[in-house]
Design an enzyme around this catalytic site. Structure first.
Site, PDB file in Angstrom:
ATOM      1  N   VAL A  11       0.834  -1.206   0.000  1.00 58.49           N
ATOM      2  CA  VAL A  11       0.000   0.000   0.000  1.00 58.49           C
ATOM      3  C   VAL A  11       0.866   1.252   0.000  1.00 58.49           C
ATOM      4  O   VAL A  11       0.640   2.181  -0.780  1.00 58.49           O
ATOM      5  CB  VAL A  11      -0.967  -0.021   1.215  1.00 58.49           C
ATOM      6  CG1 VAL A  11      -1.665   1.313   1.382  1.00 58.49           C
ATOM      7  CG2 VAL A  11      -1.993  -1.137   1.050  1.00 58.49           C
ATOM      8  N   ASP A  30      10.923   3.805   5.323  1.00 54.24           N
ATOM      9  CA  ASP A  30      10.785   2.446   5.838  1.00 54.24           C
ATOM     10  C   ASP A  30      11.984   2.162   6.730  1.00 54.24           C
ATOM     11  O   ASP A  30      13.074   2.663   6.474  1.00 54.24           O
ATOM     12  CB  ASP A  30      10.735   1.442   4.675  1.00 54.24           C
ATOM     13  CG  ASP A  30      10.107   0.132   5.086  1.00 54.24           C
ATOM     14  OD1 ASP A  30       8.973  -0.145   4.686  1.00 54.24           O
ATOM     15  OD2 ASP A  30      10.774  -0.636   5.842  1.00 54.24           O
ATOM     16  N   THR A 121      -4.889  -1.126   6.928  1.00 58.10           N
ATOM     17  CA  THR A 121      -6.183  -1.628   7.387  1.00 58.10           C
ATOM     18  C   THR A 121      -6.084  -1.893   8.879  1.00 58.10           C
ATOM     19  O   THR A 121      -5.266  -2.692   9.321  1.00 58.10           O
ATOM     20  CB  THR A 121      -6.534  -2.935   6.659  1.00 58.10           C
ATOM     21  OG1 THR A 121      -6.614  -2.635   5.275  1.00 58.10           O
ATOM     22  CG2 THR A 121      -7.861  -3.488   7.123  1.00 58.10           C
ATOM     23  N   GLU A 155      -4.025  -6.111  -5.426  1.00 61.67           N
ATOM     24  CA  GLU A 155      -2.728  -6.478  -5.980  1.00 61.67           C
ATOM     25  C   GLU A 155      -2.907  -6.878  -7.436  1.00 61.67           C
ATOM     26  O   GLU A 155      -3.906  -7.478  -7.801  1.00 61.67           O
ATOM     27  CB  GLU A 155      -2.119  -7.631  -5.191  1.00 61.67           C
ATOM     28  CG  GLU A 155      -1.739  -7.213  -3.796  1.00 61.67           C
ATOM     29  CD  GLU A 155      -1.000  -8.306  -3.037  1.00 61.67           C
ATOM     30  OE1 GLU A 155      -0.479  -9.231  -3.658  1.00 61.67           O
ATOM     31  OE2 GLU A 155      -0.972  -8.202  -1.800  1.00 61.67           O
ATOM     32  N   LEU A 250     -17.976 -12.964  -8.138  1.00 61.10           N
ATOM     33  CA  LEU A 250     -18.868 -14.126  -8.133  1.00 61.10           C
ATOM     34  C   LEU A 250     -18.208 -15.285  -8.873  1.00 61.10           C
ATOM     35  O   LEU A 250     -18.900 -16.120  -9.438  1.00 61.10           O
ATOM     36  CB  LEU A 250     -20.211 -13.786  -8.790  1.00 61.10           C
ATOM     37  CG  LEU A 250     -21.246 -13.033  -7.948  1.00 61.10           C
ATOM     38  CD1 LEU A 250     -22.558 -12.904  -8.714  1.00 61.10           C
ATOM     39  CD2 LEU A 250     -21.503 -13.697  -6.600  1.00 61.10           C
ATOM     40  N   CYS A 260      -5.083  -9.777   2.539  1.00 65.38           N
ATOM     41  CA  CYS A 260      -6.163  -8.960   3.100  1.00 65.38           C
ATOM     42  C   CYS A 260      -7.366  -9.751   3.593  1.00 65.38           C
ATOM     43  O   CYS A 260      -7.669  -9.720   4.783  1.00 65.38           O
ATOM     44  CB  CYS A 260      -6.619  -7.932   2.083  1.00 65.38           C
ATOM     45  SG  CYS A 260      -5.407  -6.642   1.828  1.00 65.38           S
TER      46      CYS A 260
HETATM   47  C1  UDX Z   1      -8.507  -7.258  -1.705  1.00 64.47           C
HETATM   48  C2  UDX Z   1      -9.628  -6.247  -1.998  1.00 64.47           C
HETATM   49  O1  UDX Z   1     -10.214  -6.537  -3.256  1.00 64.47           O
HETATM   50  C3  UDX Z   1      -9.069  -4.834  -1.975  1.00 64.47           C
HETATM   51  O2  UDX Z   1     -10.123  -3.901  -2.158  1.00 64.47           O
HETATM   52  C4  UDX Z   1      -8.371  -4.583  -0.629  1.00 64.47           C
HETATM   53  O3  UDX Z   1      -7.787  -3.307  -0.615  1.00 64.47           O
HETATM   54  C5  UDX Z   1      -7.333  -5.646  -0.355  1.00 64.47           C
HETATM   55  O4  UDX Z   1      -7.917  -6.957  -0.463  1.00 64.47           O
HETATM   56  P1  UDX Z   1      -6.494  -8.380  -3.054  1.00 64.47           P
HETATM   57  O5  UDX Z   1      -6.221  -9.162  -1.811  1.00 64.47           O
HETATM   58  O6  UDX Z   1      -5.364  -7.740  -3.760  1.00 64.47           O
HETATM   59  O7  UDX Z   1      -7.558  -7.205  -2.752  1.00 64.47           O
HETATM   60  O8  UDX Z   1      -7.175  -9.385  -4.094  1.00 64.47           O
HETATM   61  P2  UDX Z   1      -8.603  -9.628  -4.732  1.00 64.47           P
HETATM   62  O9  UDX Z   1      -8.515  -9.409  -6.187  1.00 64.47           O
HETATM   63  O10 UDX Z   1      -9.675  -8.954  -4.011  1.00 64.47           O
HETATM   64  O11 UDX Z   1      -8.736 -11.222  -4.510  1.00 64.47           O
HETATM   65  C6  UDX Z   1      -8.708 -11.796  -3.202  1.00 64.47           C
HETATM   66  C7  UDX Z   1      -8.888 -13.288  -3.283  1.00 64.47           C
HETATM   67  O12 UDX Z   1     -10.221 -13.616  -3.678  1.00 64.47           O
HETATM   68  C8  UDX Z   1      -7.986 -13.982  -4.303  1.00 64.47           C
HETATM   69  O13 UDX Z   1      -7.486 -15.182  -3.741  1.00 64.47           O
HETATM   70  C9  UDX Z   1      -8.897 -14.274  -5.461  1.00 64.47           C
HETATM   71  O14 UDX Z   1      -8.493 -15.393  -6.221  1.00 64.47           O
HETATM   72  C10 UDX Z   1     -10.203 -14.542  -4.744  1.00 64.47           C
HETATM   73  N1  UDX Z   1     -11.402 -14.318  -5.589  1.00 64.47           N
HETATM   74  C11 UDX Z   1     -11.695 -13.070  -6.038  1.00 64.47           C
HETATM   75  C12 UDX Z   1     -12.235 -15.388  -5.884  1.00 64.47           C
HETATM   76  O15 UDX Z   1     -12.008 -16.525  -5.482  1.00 64.47           O
HETATM   77  N2  UDX Z   1     -13.355 -15.142  -6.649  1.00 64.47           N
HETATM   78  C13 UDX Z   1     -13.678 -13.914  -7.108  1.00 64.47           C
HETATM   79  O16 UDX Z   1     -14.719 -13.786  -7.777  1.00 64.47           O
HETATM   80  C14 UDX Z   1     -12.819 -12.840  -6.803  1.00 64.47           C
END
Ligand code: UDX
Length: 431
Positions: A11, A30, A121, A155, A250, A260
């Site tokens: 972040v 840092d 967060t 990410e 979905l 996260c």
């Molecule tokens: C997430 C939030 O989206 C973001 O807003 C917050 O700031 C940090 O956490 P991130 O962890 O980078 O972001 O990844 P994200 O794209 O949200 O995916 C998280 C996990 O959910 C991944 O393992 C992804 O594979 C999974 N996922 C996502 C699913 O299994 N199905 C989906 O439809 C979407």
């Protein structure tokens, strides 16, 4: 504006580089001397498309600086963002030691008005603690404001998410803080939600929990689809076209991971418990997510019969594509379950091999590419939906494998095409 970002993790670094690109003077601080040395030399410690160019350009144009001294950063900047890590403790509670430490150092270094913005967060009430801590250690009695400005970037698309956010949330206590932050974010032309600090903190918890719940919900439906012979991709399309629900998040799969969702969910459940609310709904979200990973192991077993001595090729290790991040990656949990059950594992990931080697060591065989992972395997598991896995030469894969079996943990292939090619194919809730 002159901005200081404390903490050069995901972040912090993205925020710093993007603010610099918007024309501000930014110093990223840092306490990891090696990281700062590397950053100064143009080496980016994380894999994030576009970040390296952004950092290089802004350094060259004299807007982005790196350092290890909070004192220096605070001296030069009116707005200070705290973006340090907030790791999970064993009980799910967030460890805020770094936030406290940084708050004290900021307080000690302030000589005139400063706006301190919490970006990591954090549990609700952290803003209050930061304010309290700064008040106590603010020996010169300097005027200051504390604000909460949660970050929603993902990410793999972090820069795009930062530059084109759905909304910007500003939790503030004073008009001055609201004014400074609104001005800073003005170039992004996104809707700005100005609210109080606690509401801003809850917005972040609620957003991440809701998204995680959405994924667990569709994963639960996918299990029903498996059982009755319906197709989750069709179901998600039909459900997601309802504007009130939306198609995003979905996608059924082998569970969510990353730095996260799992951590924030645990923290929110813990916070709720502390204040006397049993967040059973979110506990169920966690439960479904754990079940998805065990389900994959059972699906593999259902196809190869006995797991001991069977070779499973795993495609993808990162928690999602376009990142080398393996924190709470479902692939790693599944691999460790398969190893426990006696299977031999071969793995390949386009970006996360180095990080995975540090964790998995000699327990698995690291492969050059997907084809090597497929060679002599009894089953190929797709654990991360990297684009390159969508365009493999399946005739070649079939020739290489000991048994032509594919478990598609991310539903990236068409089941009927796979079957036509001669594979025993199982997805998540696919017909
Ligand atoms: C997430 C939030 O989206 C973001 O807003 C917050 O700031 C940090 O956490 P991130 O962890 O980078 O972001 O990844 P994200 O794209 O949200 O995916 C998280 C996990 O959910 C991944 O393992 C992804 O594979 C999974 N996922 C996502 C699913 O299994 N199905 C989906 O439809 C979407």
């Amino acid at each position: 504006m002159n901005i200081c970002i404390i903490g050069s993790g995901y972040v912090g670094l993205v925020t710093g580089a993007c603010f610099a690109d918007l024309g501000n003077d930014v110093i990223c601080v840092d306490n990891d001397k090696n990281k700062i040395k590397a950053l100064k030399a143009g080496v980016i410690p994380i894999y994030e498309p576009g970040l390296e160019e952004l950092v290089k350009r802004n350094r060259k144009e004299g807007r982005l600086f790196f350092g290890t001294s909070i004192k220096e950063g605070v001296k030069k900047s009116e707005v200070i963002f705290i973006a340090v890590g907030t790791p999970s403790k064993d009980d799910g509670d967030a460890d805020l030691t770094f936030v406290e430490h940084v708050s004290r150092e900021i307080a000690a270094a302030m000589t005139s008005y400063r706006l301190i913005v919490e970006k990591s967060t954090v549990p609700v009430n952290t803003g209050e603690w930061v304010e309290h801590t700064i008040k106590v250690f603010n020996r010169r009695n300097v005027k200051f404001d504390v604000a909460s400005n949660p970050e929603f970037l993902k990410e793999g698309s972090a820069i795009e998410d930062f530059m084109h956010p759905d909304r910007i949330v500003l939790g503030v206590k004073s008009k001055k803080a609201a004014g400074i932050l609104s001005e800073l974010y003005k170039p992004l032309k996104a809707p700005i939600v100005v609210t109080d600090i606690k509401s801003a903190e809850i917005i972040k918890h609620a957003s991440n929990s809701f998204l995680a719940a959405k994924i667990s919900f569709i994963n639960a439906i996918s299990d029903i689809c498996d059982k009755v012979g319906a197709d989750i991709v069709e179901v998600a399309r039909g459900v997601g076209l309802d504007k009130r629900i939306g198609r995003e998040f979905l996608n059924a799969g082998l569970g969510f991971g990353g730095s996260c969702f799992p951590k924030d969910l645990a923290a929110f459940i813990h916070i709720a418990e502390k204040i006397g609310y049993d967040f059973g709904l979110l506990k169920e979200v966690q439960k479904i997510n754990d079940y998805q990973k065990r389900l994959i192991v059972r699906k593999i077993e259902g196809l190869v019969w006995n797991l001991p001595k069977k070779t499973i090729g795993v495609l993808g290790l990162s928690f999602k594509p376009d990142t080398d991040d393996i924190r709470s990656a479902p692939a790693l949990d599944i691999i460790s379950m398969l190893i426990k059950e006696g299977a031999d594992i071969k793995v390949y990931d386009p970006a996360a091999m180095k990080k995975a080697k540090a964790v998995l060591g000699k327990q698995v065989k690291f492969c050059r590419d997907a084809y090597e992972a497929a060679r002599s395997s009894d089953c190929l598991l797709v654990a991360t939906e990297w684009n390159e896995f969508k365009e493999l030469d399946f005739k070649k894969i079939k020739r290489l494998m000991r048994q032509p079996i594919i478990v598609d943990g991310r539903n990236i292939y068409d089941p009927s095409e796979m079957k036509k090619l001669g594979f025993a194919y199982v997805g998540i809730g696919r017909k």
